[in-house]
Design a protein around this motif. Structure first.
Motif, PDB file in Angstrom:
ATOM      1  N   ILE A 140      18.242  84.334 160.667  1.00 56.51           N
ATOM      2  CA  ILE A 140      19.674  84.305 160.887  1.00 56.51           C
ATOM      3  C   ILE A 140      20.451  84.209 159.587  1.00 56.51           C
ATOM      4  O   ILE A 140      21.512  84.821 159.430  1.00 56.51           O
ATOM      5  N   ILE A 141      19.935  83.475 158.625  1.00 57.79           N
ATOM      6  CA  ILE A 141      20.666  83.302 157.375  1.00 57.79           C
ATOM      7  C   ILE A 141      20.464  84.475 156.430  1.00 57.79           C
ATOM      8  O   ILE A 141      21.069  84.505 155.354  1.00 57.79           O
ATOM      9  N   SER A 142      19.640  85.410 156.797  1.00 59.10           N
ATOM     10  CA  SER A 142      19.420  86.604 155.968  1.00 59.10           C
ATOM     11  C   SER A 142      19.842  87.851 156.722  1.00 59.10           C
ATOM     12  O   SER A 142      19.117  88.848 156.755  1.00 59.10           O
TER      13      SER A 142
ATOM     14  N   THR B  34      17.856  89.641 160.056  1.00 58.67           N
ATOM     15  CA  THR B  34      16.729  90.563 159.920  1.00 58.67           C
ATOM     16  C   THR B  34      15.617  90.154 160.874  1.00 58.67           C
ATOM     17  O   THR B  34      15.394  88.969 161.132  1.00 58.67           O
ATOM     18  N   THR B  35      14.936  91.139 161.403  1.00 55.58           N
ATOM     19  CA  THR B  35      13.870  90.886 162.354  1.00 55.58           C
ATOM     20  C   THR B  35      12.528  91.279 161.763  1.00 55.58           C
ATOM     21  O   THR B  35      12.437  92.130 160.868  1.00 55.58           O
ATOM     22  N   ASN B  36      11.503  90.659 162.281  1.00 57.24           N
ATOM     23  CA  ASN B  36      10.151  90.920 161.821  1.00 57.24           C
ATOM     24  C   ASN B  36       9.239  90.910 163.040  1.00 57.24           C
ATOM     25  O   ASN B  36       9.381  90.036 163.907  1.00 57.24           O
TER      26      ASN B  36
ATOM     27  N   SER C  67      21.228  68.006 168.813  1.00 62.76           N
ATOM     28  CA  SER C  67      22.131  67.923 167.666  1.00 62.76           C
ATOM     29  C   SER C  67      21.839  69.075 166.714  1.00 62.76           C
ATOM     30  O   SER C  67      21.044  68.957 165.796  1.00 62.76           O
ATOM     31  N   ILE C  68      22.510  70.194 166.959  1.00 64.72           N
ATOM     32  CA  ILE C  68      22.258  71.401 166.186  1.00 64.72           C
ATOM     33  C   ILE C  68      23.315  71.566 165.120  1.00 64.72           C
ATOM     34  O   ILE C  68      24.510  71.576 165.426  1.00 64.72           O
ATOM     35  N   PHE C  69      22.852  71.695 163.862  1.00 64.11           N
ATOM     36  CA  PHE C  69      23.777  71.930 162.759  1.00 64.11           C
ATOM     37  C   PHE C  69      23.712  73.374 162.289  1.00 64.11           C
ATOM     38  O   PHE C  69      24.692  74.089 162.303  1.00 64.11           O
ATOM     39  N   ARG C  70      22.518  73.821 161.850  1.00 61.05           N
ATOM     40  CA  ARG C  70      22.355  75.188 161.398  1.00 61.05           C
ATOM     41  C   ARG C  70      20.958  75.688 161.726  1.00 61.05           C
ATOM     42  O   ARG C  70      19.967  75.148 161.271  1.00 61.05           O
ATOM     43  N   ILE C  71      20.916  76.706 162.545  1.00 61.29           N
ATOM     44  CA  ILE C  71      19.642  77.352 162.846  1.00 61.29           C
ATOM     45  C   ILE C  71      19.408  78.443 161.807  1.00 61.29           C
ATOM     46  O   ILE C  71      20.226  79.346 161.651  1.00 61.29           O
ATOM     47  N   ASN C  72      18.301  78.359 161.111  1.00 62.69           N
ATOM     48  CA  ASN C  72      17.992  79.320 160.047  1.00 62.69           C
ATOM     49  C   ASN C  72      17.221  80.526 160.561  1.00 62.69           C
ATOM     50  O   ASN C  72      17.412  81.648 160.093  1.00 62.69           O
TER      51      ASN C  72
END
Length: 122
Positions: free
Chosen positions: A52-54, A57-59, A26-31
């Motif tokens: 994903i919400i920013s 950007t990768t780190n 049950s996936i709503f929002r993956i951050n």
């Protein structure tokens, strides 16, 4: 949310592996999605992450910059870790991590995959 990781194995130094981790349920929002690793006798450490919400950007950990690449297939809720120029010190159990919010306004919850072994021989 369930995570299924795959792609680990044994490879010679200088070789490549690609790890995959698929999120289901049950996936709503993956951050955010990421990969951590833990070698024997060491603490778990961040290898790479994608926020994903920013703006996606990768780190990366300094030790893997320029060799590893994290990416995501949004349609499949899958995160990948392409590992090139592998070194023996990259040997560890690799865990995928997903930060997921079950509804609007809720803080994210961290979920972990089962771990996949990566062994790099010298």
């Amino acid at each position: 949310v369930q995570l299924q990781a795959s792609g680990g194995g044994l490879v010679e130094a200088g070789g490549s592996l690609r790890l995959s981790c698929a999120a289901s349920g049950s996936i709503f929002r993956i951050n955010a999605m990421g990969w951590y690793r833990q070698a024997p006798g060491k603490e778990r450490e961040l290898v790479a992450s994608i926020n994903i919400i920013s703006g996606h950007t990768t780190n990366y950990a300094d030790s893997v910059k320029g060799r590893f690449t994290i990416s995501r297939d949004a349609g499949e809720n899958t995160v990948y870790l392409q590992m090139n120029s592998l070194k023996p010190e990259d040997s560890a159990v690799y865990y995928c991590n997903v930060n997921h919010s079950p509804n609007w306004g809720s803080t994210g919850i961290n979920y972990w995959g089962q771990g996949t072994q990566v062994t790099v021989s010298s």
